[in-house]
Design a protein around this motif. Structure first.
Motif, short mmCIF file in Angstrom:
data_model
loop_
_atom_site.label_atom_id
_atom_site.label_comp_id
_atom_site.label_asym_id
_atom_site.label_seq_id
_atom_site.Cartn_x
_atom_site.Cartn_y
_atom_site.Cartn_z
N ALA A 182 10.43 16.88 -1.34
CA ALA A 182 10.23 16.83 -2.80
C ALA A 182 9.81 15.44 -3.25
O ALA A 182 8.97 15.28 -4.14
N ALA A 183 10.37 14.39 -2.62
CA ALA A 183 9.99 13.02 -2.97
C ALA A 183 8.54 12.75 -2.62
O ALA A 183 7.82 12.06 -3.35
N MET A 184 8.08 13.31 -1.49
CA MET A 184 6.68 13.15 -1.11
C MET A 184 5.75 13.81 -2.13
O MET A 184 4.68 13.28 -2.46
N ILE A 185 6.17 14.96 -2.62
CA ILE A 185 5.33 15.69 -3.58
C ILE A 185 5.27 14.99 -4.93
O ILE A 185 4.21 14.89 -5.56
N SER A 186 6.41 14.49 -5.39
CA SER A 186 6.49 13.95 -6.76
C SER A 186 6.13 12.49 -6.87
O SER A 186 6.08 11.94 -7.98
N ASN A 230 7.52 8.74 10.40
CA ASN A 230 8.13 7.79 11.34
C ASN A 230 9.42 7.21 10.77
O ASN A 230 10.39 6.98 11.52
N LEU A 231 9.43 6.94 9.46
CA LEU A 231 10.66 6.42 8.85
C LEU A 231 11.80 7.42 8.99
O LEU A 231 12.95 7.05 9.25
N GLU A 257 0.83 -1.18 0.00
CA GLU A 257 0.00 0.00 0.00
C GLU A 257 0.88 1.24 0.00
O GLU A 257 2.00 1.23 0.52
N PRO A 258 0.41 2.35 -0.57
CA PRO A 258 1.18 3.58 -0.51
C PRO A 258 1.35 4.04 0.93
O PRO A 258 0.52 3.75 1.80
N LEU A 259 2.41 4.78 1.20
CA LEU A 259 2.71 5.23 2.55
C LEU A 259 1.76 6.33 2.98
O LEU A 259 1.41 7.22 2.21
N THR A 260 1.38 6.26 4.27
CA THR A 260 0.60 7.37 4.84
C THR A 260 1.57 8.45 5.30
O THR A 260 2.80 8.24 5.35
N ARG A 261 1.05 9.62 5.67
CA ARG A 261 1.90 10.71 6.14
C ARG A 261 2.64 10.30 7.41
O ARG A 261 3.85 10.54 7.56
N PHE A 312 -1.00 10.93 0.06
CA PHE A 312 -1.42 12.24 0.52
C PHE A 312 -0.79 13.34 -0.34
O PHE A 312 0.21 13.13 -1.02
N ASP A 313 -1.44 14.49 -0.31
CA ASP A 313 -0.89 15.70 -0.92
C ASP A 313 -0.39 16.62 0.19
O ASP A 313 -0.95 16.64 1.29
N LEU A 314 0.65 17.39 -0.10
CA LEU A 314 1.18 18.33 0.88
C LEU A 314 0.76 19.75 0.53
O LEU A 314 0.98 20.21 -0.58
#
Length: 274
Positions: free
Chosen positions: A72-76, A29-30, A20-24, A51-53
């Motif tokens: 940036a990795a979270m956004i893209s 936590n990682l 599953e995709p990662l939650t925020r 999620f979107d930031l």
């Protein structure tokens, strides 16, 4: 032991394939575990995020010590579920391959059926004798002929059709091929006609000629009115303006060329009202 190892590997592979995709919270936590930016970015790239930031959230993450590279990795790497186009879903908001569909209902269940165009296989000329005997006062007609006495697409007396262009699935061309190097962008380019049923065939008048001149295309008296409206970009619902008596009908397009030449390039989405 070998069997246990194999079972473990299969289970691990299965879990990885359906990750599953990662939650925020999981992503944060990682980072808090001190794994390092490279490992966290690799994890985000592999499994995406759900999620979107917002700008405020980006500022908050930065203030918590999370690097710009991870943000940036979270956004893209936003996870986007792939939706497969359907050929029979009755919901026009569900993606469908480009084309013309009719909505069918049976036993309380509705579904769409994609209509394939029937290719004209013969051009005929009618009324030649009357034209000759009257010195051209009587009209001679050009007819496009399609095979079989009836269509394989039965509809009700008040049918509903749906037009899906390429635009509906994100195709910037927004058109679909109609044959003979032409494209159709909207239902406004189609003409609804009633087909004359003959033995082993159906016919549509696509031209006429008399002493006063010649006409090409569907005759005005053979056209049937219909309305169409946009449901969403690239998707239209089409409805005849009046109930259709039992008989053979079709949406015709691609009349490139005049007279018999036009008849031989016609493509007809045929259907029958029973």
């Amino acid at each position: 032991m070998k069997h246990i190892t194999t079972a473990f590997l299969l289970a691990f592979t299965s879990q990885a394939a359906f990750a599953e995709p990662l939650t925020r919270d999981e992503a944060v936590n990682l980072i808090a575990l001190g794994l390092g930016d490279d490992a966290v970015i690799a994890k985000i790239a592999a499994e995406k995020v759900d999620f979107d930031l917002s700008t405020t959230e980006m500022v908050d993450l930065k203030n918590r010590g999370i690097s710009s590279a991870v943000i940036a990795a979270m956004i893209s790497n936003r996870f986007v579920a792939k939706v497969e186009p359907s050929l029979d879903s009755p919901d026009p908001n569900v993606p469908h391959p480009a084309g013309l569909y009719t909505l069918l209902s049976a036993d309380g269940v509705s579904r769409m059926q994609r209509m394939e165009p029937t290719v004209t296989n013969q051009a005929k000329t009618g009324g030649i004798l009357g034209y000759a005997l009257t010195g051209g006062l009587a009209s001679m007609s050009i007819k496009a002929t399609i095979q079989n006495e009836t269509s394989r697409v039965p509809v009700s007396v008040s049918p509903k059709f749906y037009f899906f262009s390429g635009e509906s699935n994100g195709d910037s061309s927004s058109a679909w091929a109609s044959g003979n190097n032409t494209v159709v962008n909207s239902p406004a380019e189609l003409t609804l006609i009633r087909l004359n049923r003959k033995k082993d065939r159906r016919e549509a008048r696509v031209g006429s000629m008399n002493i006063g001149g010649a006409k090409t295309g569907v005759m005005d008296e053979d056209r049937l009115e219909f309305s169409h409206s946009a449901i969403r970009p690239g998707v239209f619902v089409i409805e005849p303006s009046a109930s259709l008596p039992p008989g053979e009908y079709g949406f015709i397009y691609s009349l490139a060329g005049g007279a018999a030449g036009g008849a031989m390039t016609a493509r007809i989405f045929d259907f029958t009202v029973r």
